[in-house]
Design a protein around this motif. Structure first.
Motif, PDB file in Angstrom:
ATOM      1  N   GLN A 194       0.826  -1.202   0.000  1.00 22.38           N
ATOM      2  CA  GLN A 194       0.000   0.000   0.000  1.00 22.38           C
ATOM      3  C   GLN A 194       0.865   1.258   0.000  1.00 22.38           C
ATOM      4  N   SER A 195       1.937   1.246   0.776  1.00 19.96           N
ATOM      5  CA  SER A 195       2.840   2.397   0.814  1.00 19.96           C
ATOM      6  C   SER A 195       3.493   2.616  -0.549  1.00 19.96           C
ATOM      7  N   LYS A 196       3.823   1.511  -1.221  1.00 19.20           N
ATOM      8  CA  LYS A 196       4.462   1.628  -2.528  1.00 19.20           C
ATOM      9  C   LYS A 196       3.510   2.241  -3.546  1.00 19.20           C
ATOM     10  N   ILE A 197       2.253   1.747  -3.610  1.00 19.84           N
ATOM     11  CA  ILE A 197       1.325   2.275  -4.608  1.00 19.84           C
ATOM     12  C   ILE A 197       1.007   3.740  -4.318  1.00 19.84           C
ATOM     13  N   GLU A 198       0.936   4.109  -3.048  1.00 18.82           N
ATOM     14  CA  GLU A 198       0.705   5.516  -2.701  1.00 18.82           C
ATOM     15  C   GLU A 198       1.901   6.370  -3.107  1.00 18.82           C
ATOM     16  N   ALA A 243     -16.143  -0.689 -12.428  1.00 21.25           N
ATOM     17  CA  ALA A 243     -16.919  -0.134 -13.543  1.00 21.25           C
ATOM     18  C   ALA A 243     -17.469   1.255 -13.233  1.00 21.25           C
ATOM     19  N   GLN A 244     -18.087   1.443 -12.059  1.00 21.34           N
ATOM     20  CA  GLN A 244     -18.666   2.737 -11.730  1.00 21.34           C
ATOM     21  C   GLN A 244     -17.588   3.805 -11.605  1.00 21.34           C
ATOM     22  N   LEU A 245     -16.455   3.416 -11.037  1.00 24.07           N
ATOM     23  CA  LEU A 245     -15.336   4.348 -10.905  1.00 24.07           C
ATOM     24  C   LEU A 245     -14.883   4.833 -12.274  1.00 24.07           C
ATOM     25  N   VAL A 246     -14.717   3.903 -13.214  1.00 20.56           N
ATOM     26  CA  VAL A 246     -14.241   4.250 -14.547  1.00 20.56           C
ATOM     27  C   VAL A 246     -15.236   5.156 -15.261  1.00 20.56           C
ATOM     28  N   ARG A 247     -16.536   4.873 -15.125  1.00 21.64           N
ATOM     29  CA  ARG A 247     -17.545   5.687 -15.800  1.00 21.64           C
ATOM     30  C   ARG A 247     -17.521   7.144 -15.339  1.00 21.64           C
ATOM     31  N   ILE A 254      -6.473   9.626 -13.361  1.00 18.31           N
ATOM     32  CA  ILE A 254      -5.893   8.463 -12.683  1.00 18.31           C
ATOM     33  C   ILE A 254      -6.608   8.267 -11.354  1.00 18.31           C
ATOM     34  N   SER A 255      -6.970   7.053 -11.073  1.00 18.26           N
ATOM     35  CA  SER A 255      -7.692   6.757  -9.836  1.00 18.26           C
ATOM     36  C   SER A 255      -6.764   6.822  -8.627  1.00 18.26           C
ATOM     37  N   ASP A 256      -7.376   6.902  -7.460  1.00 19.44           N
ATOM     38  CA  ASP A 256      -6.634   6.667  -6.233  1.00 19.44           C
ATOM     39  C   ASP A 256      -6.338   5.167  -6.138  1.00 19.44           C
ATOM     40  N   PRO A 257      -5.420   4.743  -5.260  1.00 17.44           N
ATOM     41  CA  PRO A 257      -5.127   3.311  -5.126  1.00 17.44           C
ATOM     42  C   PRO A 257      -6.374   2.481  -4.826  1.00 17.44           C
ATOM     43  N   ILE A 258      -6.485   1.341  -5.498  1.00 20.55           N
ATOM     44  CA  ILE A 258      -7.617   0.438  -5.359  1.00 20.55           C
ATOM     45  C   ILE A 258      -7.088  -0.920  -4.910  1.00 20.55           C
ATOM     46  N   ARG A 259      -7.724  -1.514  -3.938  1.00 22.60           N
ATOM     47  CA  ARG A 259      -7.346  -2.855  -3.500  1.00 22.60           C
ATOM     48  C   ARG A 259      -8.139  -3.884  -4.288  1.00 22.60           C
ATOM     49  N   GLY A 260      -7.454  -4.791  -4.953  1.00 18.94           N
ATOM     50  CA  GLY A 260      -8.095  -5.847  -5.726  1.00 18.94           C
ATOM     51  C   GLY A 260      -7.577  -7.200  -5.312  1.00 18.94           C
ATOM     52  N   LEU A 267      -5.598   2.884 -11.737  1.00 17.24           N
ATOM     53  CA  LEU A 267      -6.214   2.800 -13.060  1.00 17.24           C
ATOM     54  C   LEU A 267      -6.160   4.165 -13.731  1.00 17.24           C
ATOM     55  N   GLN A 268      -5.849   4.177 -15.006  1.00 13.21           N
ATOM     56  CA  GLN A 268      -5.914   5.395 -15.796  1.00 13.21           C
ATOM     57  C   GLN A 268      -6.876   5.200 -16.960  1.00 13.21           C
ATOM     58  N   VAL A 269      -7.789   6.140 -17.149  1.00 18.00           N
ATOM     59  CA  VAL A 269      -8.619   6.173 -18.345  1.00 18.00           C
ATOM     60  C   VAL A 269      -7.829   6.951 -19.400  1.00 18.00           C
ATOM     61  N   VAL A 270      -7.264   6.230 -20.353  1.00 14.59           N
ATOM     62  CA  VAL A 270      -6.427   6.855 -21.374  1.00 14.59           C
ATOM     63  C   VAL A 270      -7.286   7.614 -22.376  1.00 14.59           C
ATOM     64  N   ASP A 271      -8.415   7.005 -22.776  1.00 12.92           N
ATOM     65  CA  ASP A 271      -9.284   7.641 -23.763  1.00 12.92           C
ATOM     66  C   ASP A 271     -10.673   7.035 -23.660  1.00 12.92           C
TER      67      ASP A 271
END
Length: 444
Positions: A194-198, A243-247, A254-260, A267-271
């Protein structure tokens, strides 16, 4: 064809560096992979090629030990896939290699002789380059066979995807950065990840590194050196947790860190695009046909498959019912339950070889057995129609997208299983490539 050649060339360059002359070959084994080996000189050439690709932005690459780990793992997977392809009967002829090399030379505005001279000036022989091309073609055919046997897309799935696209209003090109967390991770391991992704997110937010560079440097995903690119996805093809986050995100955001399930992600929405933008209007010819497929694999040689197809064709000529023979003998799981029915499709939907045979038939006519990469086919064409290309392209695009997503998921699982079952021994001095790691704090 251009896309195929680009994929082949990109893969071949993993083991044949465009800057091989700058590497001093070392006579030694870098990695043992089952009964095969990766030489230190192979690894050095592959690393040099990656550095050449990033020559204008070398600061985006990870430290040497991390880069070597990433490249070594790619080479390990390549060796395992080539071995599996050969073990399961996949073959590439010398003529096919010659044709691919000639096409690559032509794309670069050169003859094969000129390409050979360019390779020699860079410290690589044409023979080594041909071997690399052969390996990449073997891997491509292994993946194609895997897709044909393990991946199917139903019309109901296409309908659902199109409904989801209409509701969501678009398709999304995504990229990600993954910081992996092992199974049964300890609280300390979770906190470290978590520290690394932040820290990675902080670097991007401060403008010290763009997303693609951060993916290449810090991501644990296999596509790290591709900038984390995930390609185009419809809303229905994005995991429901995201899905809702991306929409709600804008292009470039770029999203905040997400735990999966695999760890922490950015995640980045490029286009974003309207699916209709990728289609062209007009009318196209569609065919309706059924087929019987006899596969060529590790248990059935090409001659044996042809003999079985010839026998079935003779039975058809004698009055046997096509659907009954397809249901009993066809080795295409997606169509055999329907008597071999493939539904309506365009000429190139199942590849040019198959489409060409169907187009040459008349409605109601049954083909003689013919060979494609999948095996030996017998086809009965049952209908022809003209259809609106826009609607058909939307459905074809949705079908391809669903199939690609399924293939990616299943193929990644297949590679992980194959890697986990393999004997892999890193022989390099110092820290093994598999143990190398980096956090953003290492560079502060």
């Amino acid at each position: 064809m251009k896309k195929l050649l680009a994929c082949v060339l990109a893969g071949a360059l993993m083991t044949v560096s465009v800057q091989a002359q700058q590497v001093q070959p070392i006579d030694g084994i870098a990695v043992v992979v089952d009964e095969d080996v990766i030489l230190q000189s192979e690894l050095d050439r592959a690393v040099a090629n990656i550095r050449a690709q990033y020559a204008q932005s070398s600061q985006q690459l990870p430290p040497e030990n991390v880069l070597e780990r990433q490249v070594a793992e790619r080479l390990v997977l390549l060796k395992l896939q080539v071995a599996r392809a050969r073990d399961t009967g996949v073959r590439v002829s010398d003529q096919e290699v010659d044709q691919t090399v000639a096409a690559i030379a032509a794309q670069n505005g050169a003859t094969v002789e000129q390409l050979s001279g360019q390779l020699a000036s860079q410290g690589t022989s044409l023979s080594e380059f041909r071997d690399s091309i052969r390996d990449e073609l073997l891997v491509q055919r292994l993946r194609q066979r895997f897709a044909q046997t393990q991946v199917s897309v139903t019309e109901a799935e296409v309908d659902a995807a199109l409904e989801s696209q209409q509701a969501a209003g678009g398709q999304y090109r995504l990229a990600h950065i993954l910081v992996g967390v092992p199974e049964a991770a300890t609280p300390e391991q979770i906190q470290t990840a978590q520290s690394k992704i932040e820290g990675v997110k902080s670097l991007i937010d401060r403008g010290e590194m763009d997303f693609a560079a951060a993916a290449a440097r810090y991501s644990d995903s296999p596509n790290a050196l591709d900038g984390g690119d995930l390609g185009w996805r419809s809303a229905g093809e994005i995991p429901s947790a995201f899905a809702q986050l991306v929409r709600n995100m804008q292009p470039g955001e770029i999203s905040d860190p997400i735990r999966g399930p695999s760890g922490f992600q950015l995640l980045q929405v490029v286009d974003v695009r309207d699916p209709a933008e990728a289609t062209e209007g007009g009318m196209v010819t569609q065919y309706q046909a059924s087929h019987i497929l006899i596969r060529v694999d590790d248990t059935t040689s090409a001659d044996e498959a042809k003999a079985r197809a010839d026998t079935l064709h003779a039975r058809l000529q004698g009055g046997a019912e096509f659907a009954a023979l397809a249901a009993e003998h066809s080795q295409d799981p997606s169509s055999s339950a329907r008597g071999g029915d493939l539904g309506w499709f365009t000429r190139d939907q199942f590849g040019p070889d198959f489409g060409g045979q169907v187009a040459a038939l008349s409605d109601g006519e049954v083909s003689a057995p013919f060979r494609t990469q999948a095996g030996w086919h017998i086809v009965r064409r049952t209908g022809t129609r003209q259809s609106d290309a826009g609607t058909d392209n939307l459905r074809a695009q949705a079908r391809e997208s669903i199939g690609q997503r399924k293939l990616e998921d299943e193929w990644d699982r297949f590679l992980r299983e194959m890697r986990g079952e393999a004997f892999v021994d890193f022989r390099g001095e110092g820290e093994q490539p598999g143990a190398a790691t980096e956090t953003p704090a290492d560079n502060d």
